[in-house]
Design a protein around this motif. Sequence first.
Motif, short mmCIF file in Angstrom:
data_model
loop_
_atom_site.label_atom_id
_atom_site.label_comp_id
_atom_site.label_asym_id
_atom_site.label_seq_id
_atom_site.Cartn_x
_atom_site.Cartn_y
_atom_site.Cartn_z
N ILE A 314 15.28 13.86 28.84
CA ILE A 314 15.19 15.08 30.50
C ILE A 314 15.08 14.16 31.39
O ILE A 314 15.99 14.98 32.52
N PRO A 315 15.34 12.81 31.50
CA PRO A 315 15.86 11.65 32.47
C PRO A 315 17.71 11.99 32.80
O PRO A 315 18.55 12.45 34.21
N ILE A 316 18.50 11.94 31.36
CA ILE A 316 19.67 12.66 31.07
C ILE A 316 20.05 14.05 31.74
O ILE A 316 21.02 14.21 32.88
N SER A 317 18.81 14.65 31.42
CA SER A 317 18.95 16.09 31.63
C SER A 317 19.54 16.16 33.86
O SER A 317 20.01 17.05 34.29
N VAL A 318 17.96 15.25 34.16
CA VAL A 318 18.46 16.13 35.61
C VAL A 318 18.99 15.24 36.35
O VAL A 318 19.57 15.37 36.95
N GLY A 319 19.71 13.42 35.71
CA GLY A 319 21.01 12.96 35.95
C GLY A 319 22.31 13.58 36.27
O GLY A 319 22.75 13.98 36.83
N ALA A 320 22.37 14.88 35.07
CA ALA A 320 23.30 15.31 34.78
C ALA A 320 23.25 16.67 36.23
O ALA A 320 24.66 16.97 36.45
N ILE A 321 22.56 17.73 36.09
CA ILE A 321 21.82 18.12 37.88
C ILE A 321 22.47 17.80 38.62
O ILE A 321 23.63 18.55 39.94
N VAL A 322 21.81 16.44 39.48
CA VAL A 322 22.10 15.90 40.56
C VAL A 322 23.03 15.26 41.05
O VAL A 322 23.47 14.65 41.76
N LEU A 323 24.27 14.59 39.68
CA LEU A 323 25.25 13.71 40.26
C LEU A 323 26.13 14.72 39.04
O LEU A 323 27.16 13.85 39.07
N THR A 454 18.14 8.35 42.73
CA THR A 454 19.75 8.04 41.88
C THR A 454 20.63 8.88 43.57
O THR A 454 21.00 8.77 43.15
N VAL A 455 20.23 10.22 44.17
CA VAL A 455 21.06 11.25 44.40
C VAL A 455 20.89 10.25 46.03
O VAL A 455 21.95 9.86 46.50
N GLY A 456 20.08 9.56 46.27
CA GLY A 456 19.78 8.63 47.18
C GLY A 456 20.54 7.96 47.40
O GLY A 456 21.53 6.70 48.56
N SER A 457 20.44 6.81 46.08
CA SER A 457 20.74 5.77 46.41
C SER A 457 22.62 6.32 46.07
O SER A 457 23.86 5.42 46.42
#
Length: 517
Positions: A314-323, A454-457
């Motif tokens: 789940i975190p990898i999925s969200v990370g892949a979407i936003v980045l 993550t996006v903000g960073s």
Amino acid sequence: MSKVAKTTIGLMIVTILSKVLGFGRELALTYVYGANAIADAYITALSIPSVLFATIVSALGTTFVPLFFEINKSKGREKSLLFTNNVFNIVIIISIIMAIFGFIFAKPLVKVFAMNFDGEKLSLAVKFTRIMIFGIVFIGLSNIMTSWLQIKENFTIPGMIGFPYNILIIAGIILSSAGNVYIMAIGTVIGMVSQFLFQLPFAIKNGYKHKLYINIKDEYIKKMLILVMPVFLGVAVNQVNAIVDRSLASTLGDGAITVLNSANRLNQFVLGLFIATIAAVIYPTLSKLSSENNKEKFAKSVSQSINTVVLLIIPISVGAIVLAEPVVKLVFERGAFDSDATNMTAIALACYSIGMIGFSLREILNKVFYSLQDTKTPMLNGALAMGMNIILNIILIRFLGYAGLALATSISALICIVLLFRSLKKSIGYFGQDKILRTFVKSFIGAIVMGFVTVGSYNLFTEVLGTGFIKEAISLFGSVTIGALVYGVMVVVLKVEEVNTLIDMVKKKLNKKIKIG
């Protein structure tokens, strides 16, 4: 740390290295040829032997493991080895026949996989296919060796077969850049051969001894055939989805297949690294527990496997979407792969990432059913999901183009796991559904918070550091690290059971060391 956990971590490390080489292969292809007709033709031709025979072999390997344990328990080591050789020799015969037919009917095969190919592009794909089709013999033998080694609890060697395979393909691609494009097809066939030859000495060391023995009337071969057909159809469902996606993508012009393939490779990197690793380790364990009728431990293993996947994916999925865009840019944008290709691939990656949890849990749940020697349930659920995928493909491609194909794949995968969960409850009753739901909700909340941070960073890093490969790499990895830390804190704060158990284990080990010291 448990033996399963140690094995999983060891295999994960090997898989990371193998997947890095796999990315090297994709980078070599996109760097030399970009998103053009040659790359499309090669990718299409490469998928044909994989789809044609990997489907059959995957089905054979899947049913082979639980039957081996059954034979070994009831009839002993000699009978189980004889059964292995029977399967091995039958696979050789089937694969040779299929390779010959594939060579003869290469053109219609290519048209099935890419219906809009014509002219030079079609001719090139046909020639590539005729070279690579004979690799299916070694795909089959390699899979049998993989199953044998996994049964013997040797997971590292099967995890390493990507090393010689990818190195040889990279060499072929680089050499082909001198002007002879067929060298990369020859390199690919040699790579397929290397996967089998790499495993063979280790299989022999682990007790495998080849014998020229074929008995199609053997009771376990008959049982295997009964079990294998639903598995074959179930695995074929995924391959049909891939065929439909590529075929429809071929109608969108040059580069569409390469874009989808590049995005899917990033998606598959995660699945191969985490999910294939967990599935490879847990499947023999589940098969053994099932043969022993140990229902309590079986249900506990199922629950732990699913929760591990949820926490990781789940975190990898969200990370892949936003980045998605910075990831694709860093990995692929060089040589002939330009900013337009990056933008298209990033959109496709985000769409594939929506269904990442679906792809992941489908792999695990299918293994659960196969370990129970229930091969029909995954087949039926997969067929329903396939039908949905095709319908969604046809609808979404009209509005979203290539992105619609990726999104349709994701939606159908999510539908599939809902159906599989429902079927599993009917099959074994309670398997920790309440724990799984709690873990899912807490993980999702943690991942959403992580996504914003993550996006903000990343934006802050980019603003401070600016552009350039090194600076962009630092921005990306820095924001990913911060996001991972935030997610870790969130799952601890939300008291996710598996994380608390892990922390308790670490504390106990530290306390023991302090006492000993």
